[in-house]
Design a protein around this motif. Structure first.
Motif, mmCIF file in Angstrom:
data_model
loop_
_atom_site.group_PDB
_atom_site.id
_atom_site.type_symbol
_atom_site.label_atom_id
_atom_site.label_comp_id
_atom_site.label_asym_id
_atom_site.label_seq_id
_atom_site.Cartn_x
_atom_site.Cartn_y
_atom_site.Cartn_z
ATOM 1 N N ARG A 20 9.774 -9.991 -5.800
ATOM 2 C CA ARG A 20 9.208 -9.305 -6.968
ATOM 3 C C ARG A 20 8.315 -8.201 -6.426
ATOM 4 N NH1 ARG A 20 4.505 -8.989 -9.635
ATOM 5 N NH2 ARG A 20 3.567 -10.486 -8.193
ATOM 6 N N ILE A 21 8.553 -6.965 -6.884
ATOM 7 C CA ILE A 21 7.811 -5.806 -6.396
ATOM 8 C C ILE A 21 7.214 -5.031 -7.557
ATOM 9 C CG2 ILE A 21 8.139 -3.469 -5.450
ATOM 10 C CD1 ILE A 21 9.972 -4.643 -3.343
ATOM 11 N N GLN A 22 5.942 -4.642 -7.420
ATOM 12 C CA GLN A 22 5.331 -3.679 -8.331
ATOM 13 C C GLN A 22 5.077 -2.410 -7.535
ATOM 14 O OE1 GLN A 22 1.852 -5.071 -10.395
ATOM 15 N NE2 GLN A 22 3.055 -6.115 -11.961
ATOM 16 N N CYS A 23 5.498 -1.265 -8.089
ATOM 17 C CA CYS A 23 5.456 -0.029 -7.308
ATOM 18 C C CYS A 23 5.206 1.189 -8.180
ATOM 19 C CB CYS A 23 6.769 0.135 -6.547
ATOM 20 S SG CYS A 23 8.224 0.099 -7.627
ATOM 21 N N SER A 24 4.926 2.303 -7.525
ATOM 22 C CA SER A 24 4.669 3.558 -8.225
ATOM 23 C C SER A 24 5.974 4.257 -8.576
ATOM 24 C CB SER A 24 3.813 4.463 -7.343
ATOM 25 O OG SER A 24 4.515 4.803 -6.153
ATOM 26 N N LYS A 25 5.833 5.297 -9.379
ATOM 27 C CA LYS A 25 6.968 6.151 -9.760
ATOM 28 C C LYS A 25 7.680 6.679 -8.514
ATOM 29 C CE LYS A 25 7.798 10.732 -11.730
ATOM 30 N NZ LYS A 25 7.167 11.934 -12.316
ATOM 31 N N GLY A 61 0.820 -1.212 0.000
ATOM 32 C CA GLY A 61 0.000 0.000 0.000
ATOM 33 C C GLY A 61 0.852 1.258 0.000
ATOM 34 N N GLU A 62 0.268 2.374 0.442
ATOM 35 C CA GLU A 62 1.007 3.638 0.487
ATOM 36 C C GLU A 62 1.912 3.657 1.712
ATOM 37 O OE1 GLU A 62 -0.411 7.927 -0.694
ATOM 38 O OE2 GLU A 62 -0.749 7.666 1.455
ATOM 39 N N ILE A 63 3.185 3.969 1.480
ATOM 40 C CA ILE A 63 4.160 4.006 2.574
ATOM 41 C C ILE A 63 4.956 5.298 2.516
ATOM 42 C CG2 ILE A 63 4.382 1.478 2.687
ATOM 43 C CD1 ILE A 63 7.078 1.791 1.194
ATOM 44 N N ASP A 64 5.554 5.674 3.652
ATOM 45 C CA ASP A 64 6.505 6.784 3.700
ATOM 46 C C ASP A 64 7.899 6.206 3.511
ATOM 47 O OD1 ASP A 64 4.943 9.159 4.223
ATOM 48 O OD2 ASP A 64 4.468 8.251 6.162
ATOM 49 N N SER A 121 11.061 12.459 3.880
ATOM 50 C CA SER A 121 10.399 11.246 3.398
ATOM 51 C C SER A 121 9.369 11.629 2.351
ATOM 52 C CB SER A 121 9.739 10.492 4.550
ATOM 53 O OG SER A 121 8.721 11.281 5.128
ATOM 54 N N ARG A 122 8.984 10.663 1.530
ATOM 55 C CA ARG A 122 8.001 10.898 0.481
ATOM 56 C C ARG A 122 7.049 9.718 0.409
ATOM 57 N NH1 ARG A 122 11.510 11.111 -4.918
ATOM 58 N NH2 ARG A 122 12.297 12.985 -3.897
ATOM 59 N N LYS A 123 5.864 9.980 -0.107
ATOM 60 C CA LYS A 123 4.863 8.918 -0.245
ATOM 61 C C LYS A 123 5.152 8.102 -1.504
ATOM 62 C CE LYS A 123 2.061 10.265 3.173
ATOM 63 N NZ LYS A 123 1.792 9.438 4.364
ATOM 64 N N THR A 124 5.042 6.797 -1.378
ATOM 65 C CA THR A 124 5.145 5.917 -2.536
ATOM 66 C C THR A 124 4.179 4.762 -2.311
ATOM 67 O OG1 THR A 124 6.703 4.727 -3.962
ATOM 68 C CG2 THR A 124 7.032 4.509 -1.597
ATOM 69 N N THR A 125 3.849 4.056 -3.369
ATOM 70 C CA THR A 125 2.868 2.979 -3.251
ATOM 71 C C THR A 125 3.451 1.655 -3.729
ATOM 72 O OG1 THR A 125 1.068 4.549 -3.625
ATOM 73 C CG2 THR A 125 0.538 2.215 -3.853
#
Length: 233
Positions: A176-181, A122-125, A155-159
């Motif tokens: 294996r990871i799928q993640c946001s920009k 999910g969304e993490i810092d 810190s920044r938000k990423t998903t």
């Protein structure tokens, strides 16, 4: 066979960046080849998302009018595979620098590792690594790091959309990871150990997908250069 006009009109090239190459070196090699082999005096070229030298895998290189798509491509979901070593940290969070601390791992078992994965979904810092190209006070973070300077990193938000463990052979785990920009897999590798009251770092990384583009369809830089037919005009 693509013509010089095709590359000027715009192409999205799927390149499998080799280990130890910088993304800039890969783009530079392609630009040189397009100019020297196809006789193009001037051509726009750029990539959609940097890969560290110690990472291999999918690099999208845009030419000509396709360079207008770079921002859109950079925003696509990305997929990576790699290996985390649990029980030691490095300042760069990967193998660019030497191990600086070792940690107890006697309390870590497969159950704890799998439970810890859930904390990263999910969304993490996330704080970017100090050894990164982000600018702070007009300098790249890695320049501050190499100068021995301490800087405060926001810190920044990423998903994280998916985080799958594909092999557990402690002290190593494959993933294996799928993640946001903007996600730093090195930071995930570092924070993963901290979340288990230990330490860890990234020892291998490969980008396998950007949006619908897959590294299975990508070509090695030098192999692509060999496919370009010299200009005979």
């Amino acid at each position: 066979m693509k013509t010089p006009e095709d590359f000027l009109a715009g192409q999205v090239l799927l390149i499998d960046k080799p280990l130890h190459w910088t993304s800039f070196q890969a783009v530079n090699k392609l630009k040189w080849a397009l100019k020297s082999k196809l006789g193009l005096k001037k051509i726009k070229i750029g990539h959609a998302g940097t890969l560290d030298p110690l990472a291999s895998g999918l690099l999208l290189v845009c030419t000509g009018k396709a360079t207008k798509q770079i921002s859109e491509l950079q925003g696509q979901v990305k997929e990576y595979t790699g290996t985390i070593f649990i029980g030691a940290t490095t300042p760069s969070y990967d193998l660019e620098t030497e191990i600086d601390q070792t940690f107890d791992t006697t309390h870590i078992d497969e159950t704890l590792v799998r439970q810890t994965v859930e904390k990263f979904l999910g969304e993490i810092d996330q704080k970017p690594p100090i050894f990164s190209a982000i600018k702070k006070d007009g300098k790249r973070l890695y320049e501050h790091a190499r100068a021995g300077e301490t800087v405060e990193i926001a810190s920044r938000k990423t998903t994280i959309y998916e985080f799958e463990l594909t092999r557990i052979a402690l002290p190593e785990v494959d993933f294996r990871i799928q993640c946001s920009k903007g996600t730093y897999i090195r930071s995930i590798a570092h924070d993963f150990g901290q979340a288990m009251d230990s330490g860890s770092h990234l020892t291998a990384l490969r980008r396998t997908k950007i949006g619908d583009y897959d590294v299975a369809q990508a070509q090695d830089v030098l192999a692509f250069v060999d496919t370009l037919a010299p200009n005979t005009d």
